[in-house]
Scaffold this motif. Structure first.
Motif, PDB file in Angstrom:
ATOM      1  N   TYR A 226       1.011  -1.160  -0.066  1.00  0.00           N
ATOM      2  CA  TYR A 226      -0.066  -0.117   0.027  1.00  0.00           C
ATOM      3  C   TYR A 226       0.792   1.297  -0.202  1.00  0.00           C
ATOM      4  CZ  TYR A 226      -4.616  -2.434   0.452  1.00  0.00           C
ATOM      5  OH  TYR A 226      -5.475  -3.199   0.537  1.00  0.00           O
ATOM      6  N   SER A 227       1.925   1.241   0.650  1.00  0.00           N
ATOM      7  CA  SER A 227       2.892   2.546   0.827  1.00  0.00           C
ATOM      8  C   SER A 227       3.637   2.412  -0.422  1.00  0.00           C
ATOM      9  CB  SER A 227       3.773   2.140   1.787  1.00  0.00           C
ATOM     10  OG  SER A 227       4.734   3.265   1.886  1.00  0.00           O
ATOM     11  N   ILE A 228       3.837   1.671  -1.163  1.00  0.00           N
ATOM     12  CA  ILE A 228       4.735   1.662  -2.582  1.00  0.00           C
ATOM     13  C   ILE A 228       3.610   2.068  -3.508  1.00  0.00           C
ATOM     14  CG2 ILE A 228       5.808   0.334  -4.300  1.00  0.00           C
ATOM     15  CD1 ILE A 228       6.976  -1.406  -1.773  1.00  0.00           C
ATOM     16  N   LEU A 229       2.369   1.503  -3.613  1.00  0.00           N
ATOM     17  CA  LEU A 229       1.756   1.841  -4.517  1.00  0.00           C
ATOM     18  C   LEU A 229       0.902   3.212  -4.380  1.00  0.00           C
ATOM     19  CD1 LEU A 229      -0.523  -1.494  -4.601  1.00  0.00           C
ATOM     20  CD2 LEU A 229       1.013  -0.687  -6.365  1.00  0.00           C
ATOM     21  N   GLY A 230       0.981   3.526  -3.219  1.00  0.00           N
ATOM     22  CA  GLY A 230       0.471   5.176  -2.778  1.00  0.00           C
ATOM     23  C   GLY A 230       1.622   5.982  -3.544  1.00  0.00           C
ATOM     24  N   ALA A 231       2.836   5.735  -3.547  1.00  0.00           N
ATOM     25  CA  ALA A 231       3.757   6.632  -3.738  1.00  0.00           C
ATOM     26  C   ALA A 231       4.044   6.507  -5.468  1.00  0.00           C
ATOM     27  CB  ALA A 231       5.339   6.141  -3.133  1.00  0.00           C
ATOM     28  N   LEU A 232       3.870   5.432  -5.944  1.00  0.00           N
ATOM     29  CA  LEU A 232       3.877   5.266  -7.373  1.00  0.00           C
ATOM     30  C   LEU A 232       2.722   5.914  -8.014  1.00  0.00           C
ATOM     31  CD1 LEU A 232       5.140   1.490  -7.792  1.00  0.00           C
ATOM     32  CD2 LEU A 232       6.399   3.670  -8.223  1.00  0.00           C
ATOM     33  N   CYS A 233       1.602   6.009  -7.399  1.00  0.00           N
ATOM     34  CA  CYS A 233       0.185   6.729  -7.812  1.00  0.00           C
ATOM     35  C   CYS A 233       0.445   8.139  -7.578  1.00  0.00           C
ATOM     36  CB  CYS A 233      -1.013   6.367  -6.780  1.00  0.00           C
ATOM     37  SG  CYS A 233      -1.629   4.791  -7.488  1.00  0.00           S
ATOM     38  N   LYS A 234       1.057   8.445  -6.668  1.00  0.00           N
ATOM     39  CA  LYS A 234       1.383  10.003  -6.389  1.00  0.00           C
ATOM     40  C   LYS A 234       2.252  10.754  -7.553  1.00  0.00           C
ATOM     41  CE  LYS A 234       2.494  13.189  -2.925  1.00  0.00           C
ATOM     42  NZ  LYS A 234       2.700  13.394  -1.295  1.00  0.00           N
ATOM     43  N   ARG A 235       3.251   9.910  -7.980  1.00  0.00           N
ATOM     44  CA  ARG A 235       4.168  10.239  -8.880  1.00  0.00           C
ATOM     45  C   ARG A 235       3.614  10.156 -10.165  1.00  0.00           C
ATOM     46  NH1 ARG A 235       9.946   7.699  -7.107  1.00  0.00           N
ATOM     47  NH2 ARG A 235      10.303   9.077  -5.441  1.00  0.00           N
ATOM     48  N   GLY A 236       2.558   9.415 -10.613  1.00  0.00           N
ATOM     49  CA  GLY A 236       1.738   9.325 -11.854  1.00  0.00           C
ATOM     50  C   GLY A 236       2.387   8.259 -12.618  1.00  0.00           C
ATOM     51  N   LEU A 237       3.093   7.401 -12.004  1.00  0.00           N
ATOM     52  CA  LEU A 237       3.698   6.041 -12.597  1.00  0.00           C
ATOM     53  C   LEU A 237       2.520   4.910 -12.715  1.00  0.00           C
ATOM     54  CD1 LEU A 237       7.190   6.346 -10.937  1.00  0.00           C
ATOM     55  CD2 LEU A 237       6.512   6.890 -13.154  1.00  0.00           C
ATOM     56  N   ILE A 238       1.607   4.889 -11.801  1.00  0.00           N
ATOM     57  CA  ILE A 238       0.650   3.881 -11.799  1.00  0.00           C
ATOM     58  C   ILE A 238      -0.713   4.361 -11.836  1.00  0.00           C
ATOM     59  CG2 ILE A 238       2.288   2.124 -11.190  1.00  0.00           C
ATOM     60  CD1 ILE A 238       0.775   1.821  -8.428  1.00  0.00           C
ATOM     61  N   HIS A 239      -1.668   3.906 -12.160  1.00  0.00           N
ATOM     62  CA  HIS A 239      -3.184   4.288 -11.950  1.00  0.00           C
ATOM     63  C   HIS A 239      -3.855   2.971 -10.883  1.00  0.00           C
ATOM     64  CE1 HIS A 239      -3.070   7.603 -14.655  1.00  0.00           C
ATOM     65  NE2 HIS A 239      -2.598   6.961 -15.662  1.00  0.00           N
ATOM     66  N   GLN A 240      -4.883   3.484 -10.427  1.00  0.00           N
ATOM     67  CA  GLN A 240      -5.615   2.531  -9.628  1.00  0.00           C
ATOM     68  C   GLN A 240      -6.924   2.765 -10.270  1.00  0.00           C
ATOM     69  OE1 GLN A 240      -5.920   3.190  -5.235  1.00  0.00           O
ATOM     70  NE2 GLN A 240      -7.161   1.399  -4.956  1.00  0.00           N
ATOM     71  N   ASP A 241      -7.430   1.659 -10.718  1.00  0.00           N
ATOM     72  CA  ASP A 241      -8.873   1.763 -11.086  1.00  0.00           C
ATOM     73  C   ASP A 241      -9.561   0.700 -10.077  1.00  0.00           C
ATOM     74  OD1 ASP A 241      -8.365   3.344 -13.224  1.00  0.00           O
ATOM     75  OD2 ASP A 241      -7.836   1.571 -14.290  1.00  0.00           O
ATOM     76  N   ALA A 242     -10.412   1.254  -9.071  1.00  0.00           N
ATOM     77  CA  ALA A 242     -11.230   0.455  -8.186  1.00  0.00           C
ATOM     78  C   ALA A 242     -10.072  -0.433  -7.407  1.00  0.00           C
ATOM     79  CB  ALA A 242     -12.201  -0.414  -8.723  1.00  0.00           C
ATOM     80  N   GLU A 243     -10.154  -1.637  -7.541  1.00  0.00           N
ATOM     81  CA  GLU A 243      -9.313  -2.480  -6.662  1.00  0.00           C
ATOM     82  C   GLU A 243      -7.986  -3.261  -7.664  1.00  0.00           C
ATOM     83  OE1 GLU A 243      -9.895  -4.036  -3.317  1.00  0.00           O
ATOM     84  OE2 GLU A 243     -11.699  -2.630  -3.343  1.00  0.00           O
ATOM     85  N   ARG A 244      -7.834  -2.420  -8.924  1.00  0.00           N
ATOM     86  CA  ARG A 244      -6.939  -2.757  -9.586  1.00  0.00           C
ATOM     87  C   ARG A 244      -5.876  -1.809  -9.818  1.00  0.00           C
ATOM     88  NH1 ARG A 244      -7.131  -8.048 -10.356  1.00  0.00           N
ATOM     89  NH2 ARG A 244      -6.023  -7.977 -12.346  1.00  0.00           N
ATOM     90  N   TYR A 245      -4.456  -2.196  -9.911  1.00  0.00           N
ATOM     91  CA  TYR A 245      -3.477  -1.406 -10.343  1.00  0.00           C
ATOM     92  C   TYR A 245      -2.748  -1.730 -11.573  1.00  0.00           C
ATOM     93  CZ  TYR A 245      -3.716   0.038  -5.256  1.00  0.00           C
ATOM     94  OH  TYR A 245      -4.271   0.251  -4.064  1.00  0.00           O
ATOM     95  N   ARG A 246      -2.357  -0.512 -12.346  1.00  0.00           N
ATOM     96  CA  ARG A 246      -1.758  -0.652 -13.793  1.00  0.00           C
ATOM     97  C   ARG A 246      -0.867   0.287 -13.986  1.00  0.00           C
ATOM     98  NH1 ARG A 246      -4.119   2.943 -17.135  1.00  0.00           N
ATOM     99  NH2 ARG A 246      -6.045   3.589 -16.719  1.00  0.00           N
ATOM    100  N   ILE A 247       0.007   0.085 -15.096  1.00  0.00           N
ATOM    101  CA  ILE A 247       1.046   1.270 -15.219  1.00  0.00           C
ATOM    102  C   ILE A 247       0.261   2.232 -15.974  1.00  0.00           C
ATOM    103  CG2 ILE A 247       3.143   1.358 -16.571  1.00  0.00           C
ATOM    104  CD1 ILE A 247       3.816  -0.168 -14.261  1.00  0.00           C
ATOM    105  N   ALA A 248       0.681   3.708 -15.544  1.00  0.00           N
ATOM    106  CA  ALA A 248       0.096   4.566 -16.125  1.00  0.00           C
ATOM    107  C   ALA A 248       0.506   5.039 -17.668  1.00  0.00           C
ATOM    108  CB  ALA A 248       0.519   5.988 -15.438  1.00  0.00           C
TER     109      ALA A 248
END
Length: 78
Positions: free
Chosen positions: A56-78
Motif C-alpha cells: 500500500y505504501s509503495i503503490l501510494g507513492a507510485l500513484c502520487k508520482r503518476g507512474l501507476i493508476h488505480q482503477d477500483a481494486e486494480r493497479y496498472r502502469i500509467a
C-alpha cells in the motif's frame, strides 16, 4: 538513463524502469505490473511475497508520482 528488463514473453519489448525509482521494492512492483498488465493488492502480495502494508505504501507513492493508476481494486502502469 533508464534500466530495462526483458519481459518473459517472447517477442515483447523490454520494460523500462523510470529513473526516479530508487527503492528496489518500488522497482519490483513497477516491473511486476509492467509484465502482468494489472493486478489487485492480493495478486501483488502473492506474486511478490510482500506484506500488504508495504505494498500500500509503495503503490501510494507510485500513484502520487503518476507512474501507476488505480482503477477500483486494480493497479496498472500509467
Amino acid at each position: 538513463m533508464q534500466g530495462t528488463v526483458q519481459s518473459p514473453s517472447a517477442g515483447t519489448a523490454p520494460v523500462a524502469v523510470p529513473e526516479e525509482l530508487d527503492s528496489p521494492s518500488a522497482k519490483l512492483v513497477y516491473l511486476y505490473l509492467s509484465v502482468q498488465g494489472e493486478s489487485s493488492i492480493t495478486e501483488l502480495q502473492e506474486g511478490l511475497e510482500m506484506k500488504k502494508i508495504s505494498l500500500y505504501s509503495i503503490l501510494g507513492a507510485l500513484c502520487k508520482r503518476g507512474l501507476i493508476h488505480q482503477d477500483a481494486e486494480r493497479y496498472r502502469i500509467a
